[in-house]
Enzyme design. Structure first.
Site, PDB file in Angstrom:
ATOM      1  N   TYR A   1       3.477  13.131  17.307  1.00  0.00           N
ATOM      2  CA  TYR A   1       2.670  13.968  16.420  1.00  0.00           C
ATOM      3  C   TYR A   1       1.871  15.039  17.168  1.00  0.00           C
ATOM      4  O   TYR A   1       2.085  16.235  16.995  1.00  0.00           O
ATOM      5  CB  TYR A   1       1.725  13.091  15.590  1.00  0.00           C
ATOM      6  CG  TYR A   1       2.464  12.192  14.628  1.00  0.00           C
ATOM      7  CD1 TYR A   1       3.180  12.725  13.565  1.00  0.00           C
ATOM      8  CD2 TYR A   1       2.464  10.817  14.779  1.00  0.00           C
ATOM      9  CE1 TYR A   1       3.868  11.912  12.685  1.00  0.00           C
ATOM     10  CE2 TYR A   1       3.146   9.984  13.902  1.00  0.00           C
ATOM     11  CZ  TYR A   1       3.856  10.543  12.859  1.00  0.00           C
ATOM     12  OH  TYR A   1       4.539   9.738  12.003  1.00  0.00           O
TER      13      TYR A   1
ATOM     14  N   PRO B   1       4.128  15.616   5.024  1.00  0.00           N
ATOM     15  CA  PRO B   1       4.824  15.180   3.809  1.00  0.00           C
ATOM     16  C   PRO B   1       4.083  15.637   2.551  1.00  0.00           C
ATOM     17  O   PRO B   1       2.867  15.856   2.560  1.00  0.00           O
ATOM     18  CB  PRO B   1       4.810  13.650   3.917  1.00  0.00           C
ATOM     19  CG  PRO B   1       4.503  13.354   5.354  1.00  0.00           C
ATOM     20  CD  PRO B   1       3.622  14.488   5.809  1.00  0.00           C
TER      21      PRO B   1
ATOM     22  N   HIS C   1       0.121  13.891   9.123  1.00  0.00           N
ATOM     23  CA  HIS C   1       0.805  12.621   9.311  1.00  0.00           C
ATOM     24  C   HIS C   1       0.342  11.808  10.525  1.00  0.00           C
ATOM     25  O   HIS C   1       0.714  10.636  10.663  1.00  0.00           O
ATOM     26  CB  HIS C   1       2.303  12.919   9.472  1.00  0.00           C
ATOM     27  CG  HIS C   1       3.211  11.840   9.000  1.00  0.00           C
ATOM     28  ND1 HIS C   1       2.839  10.510   8.886  1.00  0.00           N
ATOM     29  CD2 HIS C   1       4.512  11.884   8.598  1.00  0.00           C
ATOM     30  CE1 HIS C   1       3.866   9.800   8.453  1.00  0.00           C
ATOM     31  NE2 HIS C   1       4.886  10.599   8.262  1.00  0.00           N
TER      32      HIS C   1
ATOM     33  N   LYS D   1      17.338   0.457  -9.960  1.00  0.00           N
ATOM     34  CA  LYS D   1      17.392  -0.748  -9.135  1.00  0.00           C
ATOM     35  C   LYS D   1      17.690  -2.014  -9.940  1.00  0.00           C
ATOM     36  O   LYS D   1      18.125  -3.011  -9.355  1.00  0.00           O
ATOM     37  CB  LYS D   1      16.103  -0.903  -8.340  1.00  0.00           C
ATOM     38  CG  LYS D   1      14.837  -1.059  -9.150  1.00  0.00           C
ATOM     39  CD  LYS D   1      13.627  -1.098  -8.204  1.00  0.00           C
ATOM     40  CE  LYS D   1      12.326  -1.235  -8.973  1.00  0.00           C
ATOM     41  NZ  LYS D   1      11.148  -1.219  -8.059  1.00  0.00           N
TER      42      LYS D   1
ATOM     43  N   LYS E   1      20.115  -4.806  -8.401  1.00  0.00           N
ATOM     44  CA  LYS E   1      19.684  -6.196  -8.239  1.00  0.00           C
ATOM     45  C   LYS E   1      20.594  -7.157  -8.993  1.00  0.00           C
ATOM     46  O   LYS E   1      20.812  -8.294  -8.554  1.00  0.00           O
ATOM     47  CB  LYS E   1      18.234  -6.347  -8.726  1.00  0.00           C
ATOM     48  CG  LYS E   1      17.194  -5.721  -7.815  1.00  0.00           C
ATOM     49  CD  LYS E   1      15.795  -5.935  -8.387  1.00  0.00           C
ATOM     50  CE  LYS E   1      14.723  -5.376  -7.475  1.00  0.00           C
ATOM     51  NZ  LYS E   1      13.352  -5.583  -8.034  1.00  0.00           N
TER      52      LYS E   1
ATOM     53  N   SER F   1      20.524  -5.301  -2.219  1.00  0.00           N
ATOM     54  CA  SER F   1      19.244  -4.632  -1.972  1.00  0.00           C
ATOM     55  C   SER F   1      19.296  -3.207  -2.505  1.00  0.00           C
ATOM     56  O   SER F   1      20.186  -2.435  -2.110  1.00  0.00           O
ATOM     57  CB  SER F   1      18.952  -4.607  -0.471  1.00  0.00           C
ATOM     58  OG  SER F   1      18.004  -3.607  -0.151  1.00  0.00           O
TER      59      SER F   1
ATOM     60  N   SER G   1      12.783   5.425   7.575  1.00  0.00           N
ATOM     61  CA  SER G   1      11.515   4.889   8.054  1.00  0.00           C
ATOM     62  C   SER G   1      11.331   3.448   7.608  1.00  0.00           C
ATOM     63  O   SER G   1      11.306   3.149   6.418  1.00  0.00           O
ATOM     64  CB  SER G   1      10.367   5.753   7.523  1.00  0.00           C
ATOM     65  OG  SER G   1       9.130   5.243   7.956  1.00  0.00           O
TER      66      SER G   1
ATOM     67  N   SER H   1      13.441   8.873   3.552  1.00  0.00           N
ATOM     68  CA  SER H   1      12.246   8.057   3.393  1.00  0.00           C
ATOM     69  C   SER H   1      12.069   7.670   1.937  1.00  0.00           C
ATOM     70  O   SER H   1      12.109   8.521   1.053  1.00  0.00           O
ATOM     71  CB  SER H   1      11.007   8.819   3.881  1.00  0.00           C
ATOM     72  OG  SER H   1       9.838   8.043   3.720  1.00  0.00           O
ATOM     73  N   GLN H   2      11.883   6.374   1.711  1.00  0.00           N
ATOM     74  CA  GLN H   2      11.485   5.907   0.387  1.00  0.00           C
ATOM     75  C   GLN H   2      10.027   5.475   0.449  1.00  0.00           C
ATOM     76  O   GLN H   2       9.657   4.616   1.246  1.00  0.00           O
ATOM     77  CB  GLN H   2      12.315   4.711  -0.095  1.00  0.00           C
ATOM     78  CG  GLN H   2      11.837   4.211  -1.446  1.00  0.00           C
ATOM     79  CD  GLN H   2      12.514   2.950  -1.933  1.00  0.00           C
ATOM     80  OE1 GLN H   2      12.475   2.657  -3.118  1.00  0.00           O
ATOM     81  NE2 GLN H   2      13.127   2.186  -1.053  1.00  0.00           N
TER      82      GLN H   2
END
Length: 604
Positions: free
Chosen positions: A80, A93, A322, A401, A405, A410, A436, A536-537
């Site tokens: 960073y 972000p 960040h 999802k 499932k 997953s 991430s 990224s979630q």
């Protein structure tokens, strides 16, 4: 809130041979046999008994004995604070909140006041250590990032940046900084841990509007520049008493609120999707960068840890710096503030409190010839970078999802596999991928890379759309790919990935050795770090997801959130890249998801 901190385990130092084995397995999916064999020899030499790998691993093990987290300082500084890229687009972000509708300025001000109070409530929960401990199952997570979100700011330096944390003394009031039409205002919001009534905050926001009827020279746009250019301007301004006082007020504020003007003509001429997706893509751009030098980019201070954006047309969101915190903590703050704001707005009784007399105070800058020149130089630079950024927002509604499932898979691993298929469909290969993972189960834990480009993902991607392969075989390969991803995701969250361990050994080599071992300059290692798909979630409860610009010039950025019956995504590339094709990718991604569902549900 901090009850478990001292009992949290320290970040482990993984086994050297296991790390090297995982690295080679990851590499095998990305290179041909000849390149793999040459890199394998380099890895074997690095990891041999008594070799340089063992020496570097020993250095990390000794460091772990004297540090709360052997990785933390290295990571913050190298990843960073040492980077000289602009924060805007490249590093900060952005979150786009669900759309609202304001009929007039009064409604914008009212919503802003509700949001401000809700955010401050969350801060006081942190301050009083009343915030519930985050957990995964029954396992507590490190909560230290919450203590660094408010009253903090990145500070530019000549060769490397630093961060500052400035909680006010008990006798001082709490304040935020509000910016409108490029003009910054000190707004007092609480005293003695008592949040001011909404009417008092609204009055100060009205004061800010009245004192800034039209835009002025956008001093804030200087913070959008590369760090070297911004430091030169910062150093100059800090030598001026008036400017330095205003800058310090911004840096030492609890957080910032940016009251934007509507940008109906944001740069989105290339968008060719449905109307709502065009609007969402444009709105994401506005949150990420403000729209440009003649719009709201100067209505920001990109060094500030937390900036909440509220536009006159009902768009709102958040950008954050960040270096001190990651998405999981920010998402909890955001979900709390939005939920509390909506709940309180429904019960609003419009009481007016006249017991406190405060007014918004304009923070002035000495915009001399040198500062004016720097502003003029910054404006075309940010406009060019904004023009280069390509964004596509997708709200995939065919399933979410719940269906995944129901297949005993997953959801995140399923989606990551779909990303590999989509990339393969466009480029005829899988991508060097960053996802991430979270290591907050450990003291001062932050992230680990989940390497989604597995051998299993490659095998499935090669046949996913083939008409010549039996569906039963495709189904088997699909499940193997999803299960393989889930395995490495679990390992990453347990701090057993290979990225951070090799990063630490590279840092140790730079500090202790005369030259870097061949592993860190090898073609495989360089290829592994050249991310082509950065993902990224951040799991919000509200209908939103995250995004920023791609992490390098030839990369796709994908932020996403999986809901029970839908998947929200925002994808980005740079227009100047000849190695990416965002139009084809955002067409391939929904097709890949549908194809995976078809494979799972189609009879053999």
């Amino acid at each position: 809130m901090l009850a478990y901190q001292e009992s949290l385990p320290r970040l482990p130092v993984p086994d050297l041979q296991q790390t090297l084995t995982k690295y080679l397995r990851s590499l095998k999916a990305l290179v041909d046999d000849d390149e793999y064999e040459s890199n394998q020899k380099i890895v074997e030499e690095f990891g041999q008994v008594g070799g340089v790998g063992e020496k570097l691993n020993k250095i990390i093990q000794e460091r772990a004995k004297t540090h709360d987290n052997w990785l933390y300082d290295w990571w913050e500084q190298s990843i960073y604070l040492n980077h000289r890229w602009p924060l805007c687009i490249h590093l900060n972000p952005a979150y786009l909140f669900p759309k609202r509708s304001f009929e007039n300025r009064k409604q914008q001000v009212q919503f802003a006041a509700f949001m401000i109070r809700s955010i401050i409530e969350f801060y006081f929960k942190i301050k009083s250590e009343a915030l519930p401990v985050d957990k995964i199952g029954s396992n507590p997570l490190c909560m230290i990032q919450y203590t660094k979100m408010f009253y903090s700011c990145r500070i530019p330096g000549k060769t490397t940046d630093s961060t500052g944390h400035f909680p006010p003394p008990p006798e001082q009031p709490d304040y935020i900084v509000v910016v409108h039409n490029n003009q910054f205002f000190y707004v007092e919001v609480a005293r003695n841990d008592q949040i001011y009534d909404r009417s008092i905050i609204e009055k100060q926001l009205d004061d800010a509007f009245q004192q800034s009827p039209r835009p002025i020279a956008p001093v804030g746009i200087l913070t959008s520049s590369d760090r070297d250019s911004w430091f030169k301007s910062y150093d100059l301004m800090m030598k001026d008493q008036l400017s330095s006082q205003s800058i310090e007020k911004i840096q030492k504020s609890m957080f910032m609120v940016c009251l934007d003007q509507d940008n109906p003509d944001l740069n989105n001429a290339q968008l060719n999707h449905l109307k709502d997706e065009i609007s969402s893509s444009a709105s994401f751009g506005r949150i990420i960068h403000g729209g440009g030098s003649t719009k709201n980019t100067g209505n920001r201070w990109f060094d500030k840890t937390l900036q909440f954006i509220i536009s006159s047309d009902g768009e709102s969101g958040l950008i954050y710096e960040h270096s001190k915190c990651d998405g999981s903590c920010i998402s909890n703050l955001t979900d709390y503030a939005l939920y509390k704001c909506d709940r309180v707005m429904e019960k609003d009784d419009n009481d007016i409190d006249n017991s406190v007399c405060v007014a918004a105070k304009c923070l002035k800058f000495n915009v001399n010839a040198d500062v004016t020149r720097a502003i003029k130089e910054s404006m075309p630079k940010i406009d060019k970078r904004i023009e280069n950024l390509n964004l596509r927002s997708i709200n995939f509604k065919d399933f979410g999802k719940n269906f995944i499932k129901s297949q005993s898979l997953s959801p995140d691993s399923f989606f990551q596999t779909a990303l590999q298929i989509a990339f393969y469909r466009v480029h005829n290969r899988i991508a060097t991928t960053y996802e991430s993972g979270m290591t907050r189960s450990f003291l001062l834990g932050r992230t680990e890379t989940i390497r989604s480009s597995t051998i299993e993902a490659k095998a499935f991607a090669e046949v996913a759309f083939s008409e010549d392969i039996e569906v039963s075989i495709k189904r088997q390969l699909l499940r193997q790919a999803v299960v393989a991803h889930k395995k490495i995701a679990v390992e990453a969250n347990q701090a057993q990935g290979w990225d951070r361990h090799l990063f630490g050994m590279k840092m140790a080599a730079q500090e202790e050795l005369l030259e870097l071992p061949k592993l860190f300059t090898s073609s495989g290692f360089v290829k592994s770090l050249r991310i082509e798909l950065s993902t990224s979630q951040v799991p919000f409860k509200h209908q939103m997801c995250t995004n920023s610009g791609p992490v390098n010039p030839d990369c796709y950025g994908v932020g996403y959130n999986l809901f029970p019956e839908s998947i929200l995504m925002c994808c980005s590339t740079f227009n100047e890249s000849t190695a990416t094709n965002l139009t084809e990718f955002v067409q391939a991604l929904p097709l890949s998801l549908l194809q995976m569902k078809k494979i799972l549900t189609q009879e053999s």
